[in-house]
Structures are given as C-alpha cells and as structure tokens.
Write a protein that holds these residues in place. Structure first.
Motif, short mmCIF file in Angstrom:
data_model
loop_
_atom_site.label_atom_id
_atom_site.label_comp_id
_atom_site.label_asym_id
_atom_site.label_seq_id
_atom_site.Cartn_x
_atom_site.Cartn_y
_atom_site.Cartn_z
N LEU A 1 0.82 -1.22 0.00
CA LEU A 1 0.00 0.00 0.00
C LEU A 1 0.85 1.27 0.00
CD1 LEU A 1 -2.89 1.05 0.12
CD2 LEU A 1 -2.74 1.02 2.61
N VAL A 2 1.88 1.29 0.82
CA VAL A 2 2.71 2.50 0.95
C VAL A 2 3.42 2.85 -0.35
CG1 VAL A 2 4.70 3.50 2.13
CG2 VAL A 2 2.98 2.25 3.45
N PRO A 3 4.15 1.91 -0.98
CA PRO A 3 4.80 2.29 -2.25
C PRO A 3 3.80 2.60 -3.36
CG PRO A 3 5.06 -0.06 -1.82
CD PRO A 3 4.52 0.55 -0.58
N ALA A 4 2.64 1.93 -3.36
CA ALA A 4 1.63 2.22 -4.38
C ALA A 4 1.12 3.65 -4.24
CB ALA A 4 0.49 1.22 -4.28
N ILE A 5 0.86 4.07 -3.00
CA ILE A 5 0.41 5.45 -2.76
C ILE A 5 1.51 6.44 -3.15
CG2 ILE A 5 -0.22 7.11 -0.98
CD1 ILE A 5 -1.66 4.84 0.48
N ALA A 6 2.76 6.11 -2.78
CA ALA A 6 3.88 6.99 -3.13
C ALA A 6 4.03 7.11 -4.64
CB ALA A 6 5.17 6.44 -2.52
N THR B 1 13.86 8.57 -9.48
CA THR B 1 13.02 8.25 -8.31
C THR B 1 11.82 7.39 -8.72
OG1 THR B 1 13.63 10.35 -7.29
CG2 THR B 1 11.73 9.20 -6.38
N GLY B 2 11.14 7.82 -9.77
CA GLY B 2 9.91 7.14 -10.18
C GLY B 2 10.14 5.72 -10.65
N ILE B 3 11.17 5.51 -11.49
CA ILE B 3 11.41 4.16 -12.01
C ILE B 3 11.82 3.22 -10.88
CG2 ILE B 3 12.96 2.79 -13.47
CD1 ILE B 3 12.93 5.05 -15.48
N GLY B 4 12.65 3.73 -9.97
CA GLY B 4 13.04 2.89 -8.82
C GLY B 4 11.83 2.50 -7.99
N LEU B 5 10.94 3.46 -7.77
CA LEU B 5 9.72 3.18 -6.99
C LEU B 5 8.79 2.25 -7.75
CD1 LEU B 5 8.19 3.81 -4.39
CD2 LEU B 5 7.23 5.83 -5.51
N LEU B 6 8.69 2.42 -9.07
CA LEU B 6 7.84 1.56 -9.89
C LEU B 6 8.33 0.12 -9.83
CD1 LEU B 6 5.56 1.16 -11.97
CD2 LEU B 6 7.23 1.72 -13.75
N PHE B 7 9.63 -0.10 -10.00
CA PHE B 7 10.18 -1.45 -9.96
C PHE B 7 10.00 -2.09 -8.59
CE2 PHE B 7 13.41 -0.73 -13.62
CZ PHE B 7 12.39 -0.93 -14.53
N TYR B 8 10.16 -1.27 -7.54
CA TYR B 8 9.98 -1.80 -6.19
C TYR B 8 8.54 -2.24 -5.98
CZ TYR B 8 9.51 -2.07 -1.14
OH TYR B 8 9.23 -2.51 0.13
N THR B 9 7.58 -1.41 -6.44
CA THR B 9 6.16 -1.73 -6.25
C THR B 9 5.78 -2.98 -7.02
OG1 THR B 9 5.67 0.63 -6.00
CG2 THR B 9 3.81 -0.84 -6.46
N VAL B 10 6.19 -3.06 -8.29
CA VAL B 10 5.89 -4.25 -9.09
C VAL B 10 6.53 -5.48 -8.48
CG1 VAL B 10 6.23 -5.35 -11.33
CG2 VAL B 10 5.55 -2.95 -11.22
#
Length: 242
Positions: A10-15, A71-80
């Motif tokens: 939930l947290v990374p998805a919201i971020a 920032t965004g790509i790193g967060l996207l890969f982490y969420t997926v």
C-alpha cells in the motif's frame, strides 16, 4: 470479504501515485504543457517507452525529468516487485498450508471426522469443540472451508463420498464420524465406506425420512438423527407447554 492490502504494498503504491500526480502538475503548470499533456509526459517518462518530449524542455525541466525518472522508475520497480513477491509467496504459502493440513490429518488420532459443513455440520463442530474434541472436517466447498478455518478446526478439501478423502482423514484411527452432507444417498455411501474402513468406528448421520433412516442403519450407522423430526417434536412440546 476482501483481504486487507499489506502495508508493504500500500505504501509504495500510494507513493507512486503521488509522484506521478506531482510530475503531471509540474509539466502541466511549470513547463506549461497543459493538464493532459502534463499527465502524458509523466506517464511516458516513468514507463520509459522512449517517445519524444511533448514540448521542448529547458534546462530546469530536463533536470526535473532526470530526478523524476530516477526516483519514479526505482519506486515503480519496487512496487511491481513487491506485488509479484506477495502473489508468489501467497501461492507458496497456500500450497504449503494445504500440505500441512494433509500431514496434520494424517497424524490425528482418536478424532471425530465431520463430513459436510452445512448448518447441521457447523453446529456439530461447535458442540464438539465445547467438549474439547479433536475435529477434522471434510467439505468440497471453499466458502465452507473458510468457515472451518475461522472455527480453528483441521479440514480437508474434497468430496467426502470419495474413499480416498476418508483415507486421508486417517479414519482407521478416528473415534467417530458424522455424515452431515445434504442428501441421504451421499450419507449412505459415506456410512458404507467408513464402516468398511473402520469396523469399530462410531458413526452418526442425518436422515430426511424414515425410509432413509432404515437404509442408513442397514448401511452401518450407529445413530441416525432426523433434524426435521427433532424440530417438529420441540415445536409440538412448545405448543403443549411441556
């Protein structure tokens, strides 16, 4: 009832949503792309699809895009990755859980096997639990097995009329069996099979008619209960004030 989303998802998805909305706003108003083009630019940048810029960017815009992309790509890969890990781990846990329940059933001794977790079966399980009896439920319906999980009893998913399921329930070491499925024919088959697997087993079953009760007793049931007759007797007693 849907499961609660784990915080690690939930947290990374919201971020991720926040960062996309923020980038869209930057491109829309700071770079003056407009709302739709700003959102489009934020999405194609994050997904690295390789399209050209919607409008030319100045040095400040390019610097923002570099920071946003990193920032965004790193967060996207982490969420997926977290979503994939959650799905795979859940599948493995479920598989191990099924095997664990099978092993638990195989180790049970002096237990009571309840075939069918309908309204009658649930009440039987509740009464047995109050007496601290070991209970193992067999049912083929996922919704009913969810009830078994909530009640905290061991269970096997399958058709109780299948001899293999009764063997998996370690019936030869069981103390008793309750056949509480919906049809008299299925209950009769369960009684016959259970009696053949364990001649010393105490078998209790339900019947919907007097004729069915006779057949079930002939099949080897020790106790045949008619819920309808019992309900009728209780209602009559209530009317007569007994």
């Amino acid at each position: 009832m849907p499961s609660r989303i784990p915080p690690r998802l939930l947290v990374p998805a919201i971020a991720l949503v926040v960062i996309v909305v923020g980038a869209s706003a930057w491109y829309a108003w700071v770079e003056e792309f407009g709302a739709f083009d700003g959102f489009y630019m934020a999405v194609i940048t994050l997904t690295t699809v390789g399209y050209e810029e919607v409008h030319p960017l100045d040095r400040g815009g390019r610097l923002f895009t570099i920071l946003y992309t990193g920032t965004g790509i790193g967060l996207l890969f982490y969420t997926v990755g977290a979503i994939v890990e959650e799905v795979v781990a859940g599948s493995i846990a479920e598989a191990l859980g099924v095997r664990g329940r099978s092993r638990r059933a195989g180790r049970m001794r002096n237990h009571v096997v309840v075939c069918g977790l309908g309204r009658v079966g649930r009440e039987v399980v509740r009464q047995l639990q109050e007496q601290d009896e070991q209970v193992l439920v067999i049912d083929s319906t996922e919704e009913r097995l969810e009830v078994a999980r909530e009640m905290g009893v061991a269970y096997l998913m399958g058709d109780a009329t299948d001899q293999r399921q009764l063997e998996r329930a370690n019936l030869e070491h069981a103390r008793a069996l309750v056949a509480a499925v919906h049809t008299d024919a299925d209950n009769t088959f369960i009684v016959l099979t259970a009696r053949a697997l364990n001649p010393d087993l105490t078998i209790t079953t339900r019947a919907t008619s007097d004729a069915a009760a006779v057949r079930l007793e002939a099949a080897g049931a020790d106790h045949v209960i008619s819920p309808y007759r019992i309900a009728g007797e209780r209602m009559a007693e209530a009317v007569l004030g007994r």
